[in-house]
Scaffold this active site. Structure first.
Site, PDB file in Angstrom:
ATOM      1  N   GLY A  28       0.835  -1.203   0.000  1.00 51.62           N
ATOM      2  CA  GLY A  28       0.000   0.000   0.000  1.00 51.62           C
ATOM      3  C   GLY A  28       0.864   1.245   0.000  1.00 51.62           C
ATOM      4  O   GLY A  28       0.574   2.206   0.696  1.00 51.62           O
ATOM      5  N   ASP A  79      -2.463  -8.068  -4.719  1.00 52.09           N
ATOM      6  CA  ASP A  79      -3.332  -8.101  -3.538  1.00 52.09           C
ATOM      7  C   ASP A  79      -2.569  -8.781  -2.399  1.00 52.09           C
ATOM      8  O   ASP A  79      -2.311  -9.982  -2.455  1.00 52.09           O
ATOM      9  CB  ASP A  79      -4.612  -8.880  -3.894  1.00 52.09           C
ATOM     10  CG  ASP A  79      -5.552  -9.030  -2.710  1.00 52.09           C
ATOM     11  OD1 ASP A  79      -5.210  -8.574  -1.599  1.00 52.09           O
ATOM     12  OD2 ASP A  79      -6.636  -9.618  -2.910  1.00 52.09           O
ATOM     13  N   VAL A  80      -2.228  -8.010  -1.374  1.00 51.71           N
ATOM     14  CA  VAL A  80      -1.412  -8.554  -0.271  1.00 51.71           C
ATOM     15  C   VAL A  80      -2.129  -9.645   0.521  1.00 51.71           C
ATOM     16  O   VAL A  80      -1.498 -10.372   1.266  1.00 51.71           O
ATOM     17  CB  VAL A  80      -0.952  -7.450   0.710  1.00 51.71           C
ATOM     18  CG1 VAL A  80       0.121  -6.580   0.105  1.00 51.71           C
ATOM     19  CG2 VAL A  80      -2.122  -6.631   1.234  1.00 51.71           C
ATOM     20  N   ASN A 107       1.868  -2.175   5.471  1.00 53.93           N
ATOM     21  CA  ASN A 107       1.123  -0.921   5.637  1.00 53.93           C
ATOM     22  C   ASN A 107      -0.266  -0.951   4.995  1.00 53.93           C
ATOM     23  O   ASN A 107      -1.160  -0.222   5.427  1.00 53.93           O
ATOM     24  CB  ASN A 107       1.963   0.210   5.003  1.00 53.93           C
ATOM     25  CG  ASN A 107       1.188   1.494   4.831  1.00 53.93           C
ATOM     26  OD1 ASN A 107       0.980   2.242   5.781  1.00 53.93           O
ATOM     27  ND2 ASN A 107       0.733   1.753   3.603  1.00 53.93           N
ATOM     28  N   SER A 160      -1.860   0.908  14.945  1.00 54.57           N
ATOM     29  CA  SER A 160      -2.723   2.077  15.157  1.00 54.57           C
ATOM     30  C   SER A 160      -2.872   2.356  16.645  1.00 54.57           C
ATOM     31  O   SER A 160      -2.859   1.423  17.465  1.00 54.57           O
ATOM     32  CB  SER A 160      -4.104   1.844  14.560  1.00 54.57           C
ATOM     33  OG  SER A 160      -4.978   2.894  14.949  1.00 54.57           O
ATOM     34  N   TYR A 173     -11.696  -3.565  13.395  1.00 56.59           N
ATOM     35  CA  TYR A 173     -10.371  -2.991  13.093  1.00 56.59           C
ATOM     36  C   TYR A 173      -9.450  -3.083  14.314  1.00 56.59           C
ATOM     37  O   TYR A 173      -8.291  -3.500  14.201  1.00 56.59           O
ATOM     38  CB  TYR A 173     -10.592  -1.549  12.652  1.00 56.59           C
ATOM     39  CG  TYR A 173      -9.360  -0.741  12.310  1.00 56.59           C
ATOM     40  CD1 TYR A 173      -8.746  -0.855  11.071  1.00 56.59           C
ATOM     41  CD2 TYR A 173      -8.835   0.191  13.215  1.00 56.59           C
ATOM     42  CE1 TYR A 173      -7.629  -0.078  10.742  1.00 56.59           C
ATOM     43  CE2 TYR A 173      -7.738   0.968  12.894  1.00 56.59           C
ATOM     44  CZ  TYR A 173      -7.138   0.835  11.659  1.00 56.59           C
ATOM     45  OH  TYR A 173      -6.033   1.613  11.341  1.00 56.59           O
ATOM     46  N   ALA A 176      -8.020  -6.592  14.965  1.00 56.83           N
ATOM     47  CA  ALA A 176      -6.965  -7.001  14.023  1.00 56.83           C
ATOM     48  C   ALA A 176      -5.677  -6.228  14.291  1.00 56.83           C
ATOM     49  O   ALA A 176      -4.578  -6.798  14.241  1.00 56.83           O
ATOM     50  CB  ALA A 176      -7.436  -6.785  12.590  1.00 56.83           C
ATOM     51  N   LYS A 177      -5.798  -4.927  14.596  1.00 60.80           N
ATOM     52  CA  LYS A 177      -4.601  -4.134  14.913  1.00 60.80           C
ATOM     53  C   LYS A 177      -3.960  -4.636  16.216  1.00 60.80           C
ATOM     54  O   LYS A 177      -2.744  -4.600  16.369  1.00 60.80           O
ATOM     55  CB  LYS A 177      -4.956  -2.644  15.016  1.00 60.80           C
ATOM     56  CG  LYS A 177      -5.229  -1.991  13.668  1.00 60.80           C
ATOM     57  CD  LYS A 177      -3.940  -1.881  12.852  1.00 60.80           C
ATOM     58  CE  LYS A 177      -4.137  -1.190  11.525  1.00 60.80           C
ATOM     59  NZ  LYS A 177      -2.928  -1.219  10.670  1.00 60.80           N
ATOM     60  N   ILE A 206      -4.221  10.557  11.276  1.00 62.54           N
ATOM     61  CA  ILE A 206      -3.466  11.437  10.377  1.00 62.54           C
ATOM     62  C   ILE A 206      -4.234  11.489   9.059  1.00 62.54           C
ATOM     63  O   ILE A 206      -4.195  10.534   8.272  1.00 62.54           O
ATOM     64  CB  ILE A 206      -2.034  10.910  10.170  1.00 62.54           C
ATOM     65  CG1 ILE A 206      -1.290  10.872  11.516  1.00 62.54           C
ATOM     66  CG2 ILE A 206      -1.286  11.773   9.156  1.00 62.54           C
ATOM     67  CD1 ILE A 206       0.133  10.368  11.463  1.00 62.54           C
TER      68      ILE A 206
HETATM   69  N1  NAP Z   1      -4.244   7.521   8.213  1.00 57.80           N
HETATM   70  C1  NAP Z   1      -4.492   7.312   9.486  1.00 57.80           C
HETATM   71  O1  NAP Z   1      -5.088   8.155  10.173  1.00 57.80           O
HETATM   72  C2  NAP Z   1      -4.042   6.043  10.147  1.00 57.80           C
HETATM   73  C3  NAP Z   1      -4.066   5.986  11.556  1.00 57.80           C
HETATM   74  C4  NAP Z   1      -3.646   4.830  12.185  1.00 57.80           C
HETATM   75  C5  NAP Z   1      -3.190   3.763  11.438  1.00 57.80           C
HETATM   76  N2  NAP Z   1      -3.200   3.816  10.073  1.00 57.80           N
HETATM   77  C6  NAP Z   1      -2.718   2.653   9.326  1.00 57.80           C
HETATM   78  O2  NAP Z   1      -1.765   3.088   8.368  1.00 57.80           O
HETATM   79  C7  NAP Z   1      -1.817   2.250   7.220  1.00 57.80           C
HETATM   80  C8  NAP Z   1      -2.014   3.104   5.965  1.00 57.80           C
HETATM   81  O3  NAP Z   1      -3.262   3.776   6.079  1.00 57.80           O
HETATM   82  P1  NAP Z   1      -3.645   4.991   5.119  1.00 57.80           P
HETATM   83  O4  NAP Z   1      -4.644   5.788   5.856  1.00 57.80           O
HETATM   84  O5  NAP Z   1      -2.405   5.667   4.640  1.00 57.80           O
HETATM   85  O6  NAP Z   1      -4.344   4.194   3.910  1.00 57.80           O
HETATM   86  P2  NAP Z   1      -4.776   4.653   2.427  1.00 57.80           P
HETATM   87  O7  NAP Z   1      -4.376   6.071   2.185  1.00 57.80           O
HETATM   88  O8  NAP Z   1      -6.205   4.286   2.294  1.00 57.80           O
HETATM   89  O9  NAP Z   1      -3.897   3.738   1.454  1.00 57.80           O
HETATM   90  C9  NAP Z   1      -4.141   2.374   1.385  1.00 57.80           C
HETATM   91  C10 NAP Z   1      -3.107   1.735   0.484  1.00 57.80           C
HETATM   92  O10 NAP Z   1      -3.316   0.307   0.510  1.00 57.80           O
HETATM   93  C11 NAP Z   1      -3.426  -0.159  -0.827  1.00 57.80           C
HETATM   94  N3  NAP Z   1      -4.263  -1.360  -0.865  1.00 57.80           N
HETATM   95  C12 NAP Z   1      -5.598  -1.479  -0.661  1.00 57.80           C
HETATM   96  N4  NAP Z   1      -5.981  -2.767  -0.767  1.00 57.80           N
HETATM   97  C13 NAP Z   1      -4.841  -3.481  -1.040  1.00 57.80           C
HETATM   98  C14 NAP Z   1      -4.560  -4.843  -1.261  1.00 57.80           C
HETATM   99  N5  NAP Z   1      -5.537  -5.789  -1.212  1.00 57.80           N
HETATM  100  N6  NAP Z   1      -3.298  -5.215  -1.545  1.00 57.80           N
HETATM  101  C15 NAP Z   1      -2.298  -4.288  -1.619  1.00 57.80           C
HETATM  102  N7  NAP Z   1      -2.491  -2.978  -1.396  1.00 57.80           N
HETATM  103  C16 NAP Z   1      -3.748  -2.580  -1.112  1.00 57.80           C
HETATM  104  C17 NAP Z   1      -4.019   1.004  -1.594  1.00 57.80           C
HETATM  105  O11 NAP Z   1      -3.765   0.846  -2.989  1.00 57.80           O
HETATM  106  P3  NAP Z   1      -4.970   1.105  -4.075  1.00 57.80           P
HETATM  107  O12 NAP Z   1      -5.353   2.552  -3.892  1.00 57.80           O
HETATM  108  O13 NAP Z   1      -4.340   0.806  -5.384  1.00 57.80           O
HETATM  109  O14 NAP Z   1      -6.103   0.175  -3.699  1.00 57.80           O
HETATM  110  C18 NAP Z   1      -3.219   2.159  -0.973  1.00 57.80           C
HETATM  111  O15 NAP Z   1      -1.935   2.231  -1.533  1.00 57.80           O
HETATM  112  C19 NAP Z   1      -2.942   1.244   7.482  1.00 57.80           C
HETATM  113  O16 NAP Z   1      -2.401   0.051   8.005  1.00 57.80           O
HETATM  114  C20 NAP Z   1      -3.797   1.951   8.510  1.00 57.80           C
HETATM  115  O17 NAP Z   1      -4.547   1.045   9.284  1.00 57.80           O
HETATM  116  C21 NAP Z   1      -3.603   4.946   9.418  1.00 57.80           C
END
Ligand code: NAP
Length: 267
Positions: A28, A79-80, A107, A160, A173, A176-177, A206
């Protein structure tokens, strides 16, 4: 080996860690936090595999930005959560760069529906476990032969703060986290003797592309709950990941590190 801290400015990013000669896979890695992580690891010298699942344009754009700044980036679709895809992705990554994977960043995330207990089905829990437990397991199994052969590796999983907060109506969620914490510690114990460190990085809220425009009340309530009184930036997470990937973090393993302005303490 001791590495003096190296600080360079690459494409507007201030980079503190030296990862030249390393290969990193960021699942991701095309958007959101993953994009910042990909860019920062590349700016630190690593050849970066930008994994994504659907949006080829976003992955190509991230790779292009990295290359424009002099970095090495290879978008790879996969697909991971799917075993054959995960195996193929790592094989393609190693072929593209010409060396085995040194740094794995777990990620990727799919949709994260907020559901009460009554609204939840087992399938909703399984969906999250597939992303946050199954996918890291499949990726780790694919990269471990290379890491073990080299006697050096980094596995960094993005967790998270919800694990510490116990956020309600989100247990699919949160559960799993939470599993990632035990997985990190167990893997750290199992892999330490092979020279592989395993750590968990827990971001706070974020906002990234998928959050759209955050309601100003939600934004201000969150900021007021953070001791440092500000919203985090994807770069805050990326800098922590780059540090953990570097030799500067060679004696850190099995740790759960919050990047959330002090909103939570402890494990
Ligand atoms: N942002 C926050 O506030 C926050 C807070 C706490 C934790 N997190 C954690 O940080 C991580 C990233 O979150 P984010 O908010 O940055 O997410 P995001 O912007 O929604 O990005 C998700 C990424 O995962 C990819 N993805 C989706 N399905 C996939 C699959 N089956 N196989 C491979 N790649 C896949 C997407 O690619 P496509 O677009 O091509 O589908 C994209 O690159 C996650 O683990 C999330 O739980 C985020």
């Amino acid at each position: 080996m001791f590495y003096a801290q190296v600080t360079t400015k690459v494409g507007g990013l201030l980079i503190n860690y030296q990862l030249t000669g390393k290969t990193a896979v960021v699942t991701g890695g095309s958007k959101g936090l993953g994009k910042a992580i990909s860019s920062t690891l590349a700016a630190s010298g690593a050849a970066v595999i930008i994994n994504y699942a659907n949006n080829s344009e976003a992955a190509a754009q991230t790779a292009q930005e990295i290359k424009k700044n002099g970095g090495l980036a290879f978008p790879i679709k996969g697909d991971v959560t799917d075993e054959p895809d995960a195996v193929r992705m790592i094989e393609e990554a190693e072929q593209a760069v010409g060396r085995t994977v040194d740094i794995l960043i777990n990620n990727a995330t799919g949709p994260q529906p907020e559901l009460s207990i009554e609204e939840s089905t087992w399938a909703d829990y399984e969906d999250q476990l597939r992303f946050f437990v199954k996918a890291p397991l499949l990726a780790a199994k694919a990269v471990l032969p290379g890491m073990k052969k080299n006697g050096w590796g980094r596995i960094i999983t993005i967790g998270s703060e919800v694990v510490q907060l116990g956020t309600p109506n989100f247990a699919n969620y949160v559960t799993a986290k939470s599993a990632q914490l035990g997985m990190t510690r167990s893997w750290a114990n199992e892999l330490g003797a092979a020279g592989i460190t395993v750590n968990l990085v827990n971001p706070g809220f974020i906002p990234v592309e998928r959050h759209g425009i955050v309601d100003s009340n939600v934004y201000h309530d969150y900021v007021n709950s953070v001791p440092l009184r500000k919203m985090g930036d994807p770069q805050d997470v990326a800098d922590t990941v780059a540090f953990l990937a570097s030799d500067g973090a060679q004696f850190i393993t099995g740790q759960s590190i919050s990047v959330n302005g002090g909103k939570t303490f402890g494990v």
